[in-house]
Write an enzyme that holds these catalytic residues in place. Structure first.
Site, mmCIF file in Angstrom:
data_model
loop_
_atom_site.group_PDB
_atom_site.id
_atom_site.type_symbol
_atom_site.label_atom_id
_atom_site.label_comp_id
_atom_site.label_asym_id
_atom_site.label_seq_id
_atom_site.Cartn_x
_atom_site.Cartn_y
_atom_site.Cartn_z
ATOM 1 N N HIS A 299 -9.090 -8.418 -6.676
ATOM 2 C CA HIS A 299 -10.504 -8.322 -6.294
ATOM 3 C C HIS A 299 -11.050 -6.902 -6.462
ATOM 4 O O HIS A 299 -12.050 -6.548 -5.836
ATOM 5 C CB HIS A 299 -10.691 -8.822 -4.858
ATOM 6 C CG HIS A 299 -10.005 -7.980 -3.810
ATOM 7 N ND1 HIS A 299 -9.486 -8.510 -2.655
ATOM 8 C CD2 HIS A 299 -9.749 -6.637 -3.730
ATOM 9 C CE1 HIS A 299 -8.958 -7.539 -1.923
ATOM 10 N NE2 HIS A 299 -9.108 -6.398 -2.560
ATOM 11 N N HIS B 211 -13.150 -5.636 3.863
ATOM 12 C CA HIS B 211 -12.679 -4.249 3.864
ATOM 13 C C HIS B 211 -13.583 -3.401 4.766
ATOM 14 O O HIS B 211 -14.097 -2.366 4.355
ATOM 15 C CB HIS B 211 -12.680 -3.680 2.450
ATOM 16 C CG HIS B 211 -11.805 -4.398 1.479
ATOM 17 N ND1 HIS B 211 -12.117 -5.630 0.949
ATOM 18 C CD2 HIS B 211 -10.617 -4.048 0.921
ATOM 19 C CE1 HIS B 211 -11.172 -6.007 0.112
ATOM 20 N NE2 HIS B 211 -10.246 -5.065 0.076
ATOM 21 N N HIS C 206 -0.612 -2.199 -5.369
ATOM 22 C CA HIS C 206 -1.473 -1.014 -5.373
ATOM 23 C C HIS C 206 -1.425 -0.320 -4.026
ATOM 24 O O HIS C 206 -1.164 -0.949 -3.006
ATOM 25 C CB HIS C 206 -2.915 -1.308 -5.794
ATOM 26 C CG HIS C 206 -3.748 -2.224 -4.912
ATOM 27 N ND1 HIS C 206 -3.395 -3.516 -4.612
ATOM 28 C CD2 HIS C 206 -4.949 -2.030 -4.308
ATOM 29 C CE1 HIS C 206 -4.342 -4.086 -3.865
ATOM 30 N NE2 HIS C 206 -5.297 -3.205 -3.649
ATOM 31 N N GLU D 11 -1.997 -7.336 0.325
ATOM 32 C CA GLU D 11 -3.023 -8.365 0.060
ATOM 33 C C GLU D 11 -2.395 -9.627 -0.547
ATOM 34 O O GLU D 11 -2.944 -10.725 -0.417
ATOM 35 C CB GLU D 11 -4.098 -7.821 -0.890
ATOM 36 C CG GLU D 11 -4.994 -6.769 -0.259
ATOM 37 C CD GLU D 11 -5.943 -6.108 -1.253
ATOM 38 O OE1 GLU D 11 -6.851 -5.409 -0.805
ATOM 39 O OE2 GLU D 11 -5.769 -6.273 -2.483
HETATM 40 C C1 DHB Z 1 -9.277 -0.940 -5.281
HETATM 41 C C2 DHB Z 1 -8.468 -2.034 -4.983
HETATM 42 C C3 DHB Z 1 -8.722 -2.810 -3.863
HETATM 43 O O1 DHB Z 1 -7.948 -3.870 -3.497
HETATM 44 C C4 DHB Z 1 -9.802 -2.521 -3.055
HETATM 45 O O2 DHB Z 1 -10.048 -3.334 -2.004
HETATM 46 C C5 DHB Z 1 -10.622 -1.440 -3.339
HETATM 47 C C6 DHB Z 1 -10.359 -0.637 -4.445
HETATM 48 C C7 DHB Z 1 -9.035 -0.095 -6.482
HETATM 49 O O3 DHB Z 1 -7.994 -0.222 -7.152
HETATM 50 O O4 DHB Z 1 -9.916 0.723 -6.812
HETATM 51 FE FE FE Z 2 -8.592 -4.704 -1.549
#
Ligand code: DHB
Ligand code: FE
Length: 285
Positions: A12, A59, A194, A241
Site C-alpha cells: 500500500h 497510519h 520494509h 503489515e
Molecule cells: C512507505 C511504506 C508504507 O507501508 C507506508 O505506510 C508508508 C510509506 C514507503 O515505503 O514509503
Molecule cells: Fe504502511
C-alpha cells in the site's frame, strides 16, 4: 449465499498512489512495478466483485494514535478519503456496504472477535492505494462497495499472526452465511519487507518475501506460527503489515489458485508485491 470469489494481497506504499495521481506510472522508476500489475488488473476487471472486504491498517490518519483498536470494522454508508498532510488523493469517496458490515460484526462478535465499530471513518493510503492497484481509473466511483477491516500493525503489541489467520477464517464463515447472493473480494494489504525508521531503516529481505509469497498460498499455517518479533526481525518493523495478508488468506478456501504475482524492489522504501488468488470452487472442479 455470498461467496468470496478472489483475494488480492498488495502493498500500500503511498507513492504508488501518488504515481497514479500524478501520471508518472510510465517513468523508468515506476514502469516495471505497474507493468507487473497489468495481468492482475485485467483479470480483476473481468471479475468485478459486488463488495470488497479490505483488510488494512490506518497510519494515524483516520484514527488518532490515542486510540488504536487491535481489530476494527467500518459500518458507514461511505468513507471520506483522509488528508494525510498533502491534501486528499483525487480519488472517489469509498462507498460502504453497511449491511454486510453489520452482518460481519454480529457473526464475528458471536465467534469471540470483539471488534471496535467505526460508524464514521476517513480512510488513508492503507485502503485507497490497494483500491487503486485494483482499479487504476475509477472515474466517478469505485467499482464495488467496501467494508474496511482494520488491524493494528503500528503499535506494540500487534495481534499475533495466528489470531489474524483465525479472524480471516471467521470472516470466511460469516461471508458464506450472508443471505444475499453477492460476490465478495478480500484484500490483504501492506508489506512486504520494509522498515521506515530506526537503525535498520531501508531493510528489505527478498528471501523472506519469496518464502512468504509462496507460503501464503500453500502453507499459511507456517506464516501464522511466526511470532510478531519474528515478523519484525525478518520483515522489518513495518513488514509486520504482512499479518494482514493472513486475514485475507483465512477467509479463502484451503485450496486456492494463483492467478498472478509480481514483486518489485524498491517502491519507495518497500519491497512491493502483488498476489492474486482465485477462490471460486467451481473453477477448481
Ligand atoms: C512507505 C511504506 C508504507 O507501508 C507506508 O505506510 C508508508 C510509506 C514507503 O515505503 O514509503
Ligand atoms: Fe504502511
Amino acid at each position: 449465499m455470498a461467496e468470496v470469489i478472489w483475494g488480492l494481497a498488495t502493498s500500500h506504499v503511498p507513492s504508488i498512489g501518488a504515481a497514479m495521481d500524478h501520471g508518472t506510472t510510465g517513468d523508468p522508476y515506476w514502469k516495471p512495478l505497474f507493468d507487473g500489475y497489468q495481468p492482475a488488473r485485467e483479470w480483476m476487471a473481468e471479475h468485478t466483485p459486488d463488495m470488497a472486504i479490505v483488510v488494512y491498517n490506518d497510519h494515524a490518519n483516520g484514527v488518532d494514535l490515542d486510540v488504536v483498536p487491535t481489530f476494527a470494522i467500518g459500518t458507514a454508508e461511505s468513507y471520506q478519503v483522509a488528508d494525510e498532510g498533502f491534501g486528499r488523493r483525487p480519488v472517489p469517496e469509498v462507498r460502504g456496504a453497511p449491511e454486510l458490515s453489520l452482518h460481519l460484526v454480529e457473526q464475528l462478535v458471536d465467534e469471540g472477535f470483539d471488534l471496535t465499530v467505526f460508524q464514521a471513518l476517513d480512510v488513508d493510503h492503507g485502503l485507497t492505494v490497494p483500491l487503486s492497484v485494483f482499479c487504476p481509473e475509477p472515474g466517478e466511483a469505485w467499482p464495488c462497495a467496501v467494508v474496511p477491516l482494520l488491524v493494528n500493525v503500528i503499535q506494540y503489541p500487534q495481534p499475533t499472526a495466528a489470531r489474524c489467520y483465525a479472524l480471516g477464517q471467521a470472516i470466511g464463515r460469516a461471508v458464506r452465511s450472508y443471505p444475499d447472493d453477492v460476490k465478495v473480494a478480500v484484500f490483504g494489504t501492506g508489506g512486504m519487507s520494509h522498515q521506515l525508521a530506526g537503525a535498520r531503516a531501508g531493510f528489505i529481505n527478498p528471501a523472506f518475501d519469496a518464502m512468504y509469497l509462496e507460503a501464503i498460498q500453500t502453507d499459511p499455517q507456517k506464516l501464522a506460527a511466526l511470532s510478531r518479533e519474528e515478523y519484525v526481525r525478518l520483515a522489518g518493523s513495518e513488514g509486520i503489515e504482512l499479518i494482514m495478508w493472513l486475514v485475507m488468506r483465512g477467509a479463502m478456501d484451503d485450496e486456492i489458485t494463483r492467478v498472478h504475482e509480481a514483486y518489485h524492489v524498491p517502491a519507495s522504501n518497500t519491497a512491493a508485491a502483488l498476489a492474486l488468488f482465485d477462490n471460486r470452487a467451481a473453477q477448481r472442479a
